[in-house]
Design a protein around this motif. Sequence first.
Motif, PDB file in Angstrom:
ATOM      1  N   VAL A   1      -5.343  -1.802   4.562  1.00 41.35           N
ATOM      2  CA  VAL A   1      -4.095  -2.389   4.083  1.00 41.35           C
ATOM      3  C   VAL A   1      -4.408  -3.500   3.089  1.00 41.35           C
ATOM      4  O   VAL A   1      -5.263  -4.351   3.339  1.00 41.35           O
ATOM      5  N   GLU A   2      -3.687  -3.489   1.973  1.00 38.62           N
ATOM      6  CA  GLU A   2      -3.930  -4.477   0.923  1.00 38.62           C
ATOM      7  C   GLU A   2      -2.645  -4.717   0.135  1.00 38.62           C
ATOM      8  O   GLU A   2      -1.737  -3.882   0.150  1.00 38.62           O
TER       9      GLU A   2
ATOM     10  N   GLY B   1      -6.420  -4.770  -4.722  1.00 35.80           N
ATOM     11  CA  GLY B   1      -5.988  -5.874  -3.892  1.00 35.80           C
ATOM     12  C   GLY B   1      -7.090  -6.253  -2.929  1.00 35.80           C
ATOM     13  O   GLY B   1      -7.987  -5.467  -2.679  1.00 35.80           O
ATOM     14  N   THR B   2      -7.036  -7.462  -2.386  1.00 32.76           N
ATOM     15  CA  THR B   2      -8.008  -7.868  -1.394  1.00 32.76           C
ATOM     16  C   THR B   2      -7.579  -7.300  -0.044  1.00 32.76           C
ATOM     17  O   THR B   2      -6.473  -7.574   0.411  1.00 32.76           O
TER      18      THR B   2
ATOM     19  N   LEU C   1     -16.968  -2.215   4.195  1.00 29.81           N
ATOM     20  CA  LEU C   1     -15.851  -3.132   3.965  1.00 29.81           C
ATOM     21  C   LEU C   1     -16.286  -4.568   4.267  1.00 29.81           C
ATOM     22  O   LEU C   1     -17.320  -4.796   4.908  1.00 29.81           O
ATOM     23  N   PRO C   2     -15.521  -5.583   3.817  1.00 28.78           N
ATOM     24  CA  PRO C   2     -15.930  -6.979   4.011  1.00 28.78           C
ATOM     25  C   PRO C   2     -16.105  -7.345   5.481  1.00 28.78           C
ATOM     26  O   PRO C   2     -15.348  -6.902   6.345  1.00 28.78           O
ATOM     27  N   ASP C   3     -17.112  -8.169   5.766  1.00 21.80           N
ATOM     28  CA  ASP C   3     -17.412  -8.552   7.144  1.00 21.80           C
ATOM     29  C   ASP C   3     -16.252  -9.248   7.834  1.00 21.80           C
ATOM     30  O   ASP C   3     -16.090  -9.143   9.049  1.00 21.80           O
ATOM     31  N   ASP C   4     -15.447 -10.002   7.074  1.00 26.97           N
ATOM     32  CA  ASP C   4     -14.362 -10.756   7.706  1.00 26.97           C
ATOM     33  C   ASP C   4     -13.066  -9.949   7.843  1.00 26.97           C
ATOM     34  O   ASP C   4     -12.051 -10.471   8.291  1.00 26.97           O
ATOM     35  N   LEU C   5     -13.113  -8.664   7.469  1.00 25.50           N
ATOM     36  CA  LEU C   5     -11.920  -7.838   7.559  1.00 25.50           C
ATOM     37  C   LEU C   5     -11.566  -7.602   9.027  1.00 25.50           C
ATOM     38  O   LEU C   5     -12.396  -7.152   9.825  1.00 25.50           O
TER      39      LEU C   5
ATOM     40  N   GLY D   1       5.618  -4.408  -1.318  1.00 23.69           N
ATOM     41  CA  GLY D   1       4.511  -4.930  -2.115  1.00 23.69           C
ATOM     42  C   GLY D   1       3.150  -4.639  -1.538  1.00 23.69           C
ATOM     43  O   GLY D   1       2.186  -5.345  -1.861  1.00 23.69           O
ATOM     44  N   PHE D   2       3.031  -3.610  -0.698  1.00 22.07           N
ATOM     45  CA  PHE D   2       1.772  -3.339  -0.026  1.00 22.07           C
ATOM     46  C   PHE D   2       1.374  -1.877  -0.149  1.00 22.07           C
ATOM     47  O   PHE D   2       2.186  -1.018  -0.468  1.00 22.07           O
ATOM     48  N   ALA D   3       0.101  -1.635   0.113  1.00 22.60           N
ATOM     49  CA  ALA D   3      -0.426  -0.270   0.104  1.00 22.60           C
ATOM     50  C   ALA D   3      -1.445  -0.126   1.212  1.00 22.60           C
ATOM     51  O   ALA D   3      -2.098  -1.089   1.610  1.00 22.60           O
ATOM     52  N   ALA D   4      -1.584   1.097   1.709  1.00 24.77           N
ATOM     53  CA  ALA D   4      -2.626   1.420   2.684  1.00 24.77           C
ATOM     54  C   ALA D   4      -3.461   2.549   2.103  1.00 24.77           C
ATOM     55  O   ALA D   4      -2.952   3.637   1.834  1.00 24.77           O
ATOM     56  N   LEU D   5      -4.731   2.268   1.887  1.00 32.09           N
ATOM     57  CA  LEU D   5      -5.657   3.261   1.363  1.00 32.09           C
ATOM     58  C   LEU D   5      -6.159   4.132   2.507  1.00 32.09           C
ATOM     59  O   LEU D   5      -6.627   3.636   3.527  1.00 32.09           O
ATOM     60  N   VAL D   6      -6.045   5.444   2.341  1.00 30.65           N
ATOM     61  CA  VAL D   6      -6.447   6.386   3.376  1.00 30.65           C
ATOM     62  C   VAL D   6      -7.946   6.671   3.265  1.00 30.65           C
ATOM     63  O   VAL D   6      -8.441   7.071   2.218  1.00 30.65           O
TER      64      VAL D   6
END
Length: 240
Positions: A144-145, A173-174, A213-217, A124-129
């Motif tokens: 990863v999302e 995805g988040t 990307l989001p600061d909390d990532l 159920g996951f994906a990793a965007l390159v």
Amino acid sequence: MSDHLIHEIIPVGMLQCNCSILGDSETGEAIVVDPGDDVERILEILRRRSLNVRAIVSTHTHIDHVGGLAQLHKATGAPVLIHEADLPLYLDLETQAQWLGVPTPETMPIRDFVREGDALRWGGFAALVLHTPGHTLGSISLVVEPEIESEHAGSKPGAGGIQGAPVSSAGHGTPSRLIAGDTLFQGSIGRTDLPGGSFPQIIRSIHDKLLVLPDDLVVYPGHGHTTTIGQEREYNPFLR
């Protein structure tokens, strides 16, 4: 769905490269990122977690990140994926081994390549390159999302069912974490004085691809401790 994500990190080899095992506890599918050495330890975790490896990915092809590729491929049968710009570096592992004074690891033919915007999927996951050159010409980072069923273009034949998709279709995805390879570290950046390295290029990669990307990532570097995008934006001396 993120509750089902398995993420085990093993510092491997003499340079303690952070190898990531990313699995789905519901489906038993997984990917392994940067198996630089200590393949038996990696296999033990895969067995203990009952994980089936769908792909083996290297963020770049320095010896400390690829030393175990061939052995892990033999053990799992999973396709090996790198960015094609780093293939010449992989084909010259003997020179890299001489730099460190270590035996040349076993190598293998690599026929499957990733590019900017590809989405690697397991369970159920994906990793965007993200192509983030600068440390090497073919350095990549992985966002990863959770994966949501949708129409995706650009399937990659021969990549064991790992599929590619344009960047525009991958924001479904988040993001839960960033596997940064040797591009971004806690309080530092990857070295740029080795073949294929470029200081202006790595700074551009970080600013254009990672700091958006989001600061909390949470960031998982190729060596050392985790950090966050926000922490590096504010305190990393190389990014001011």
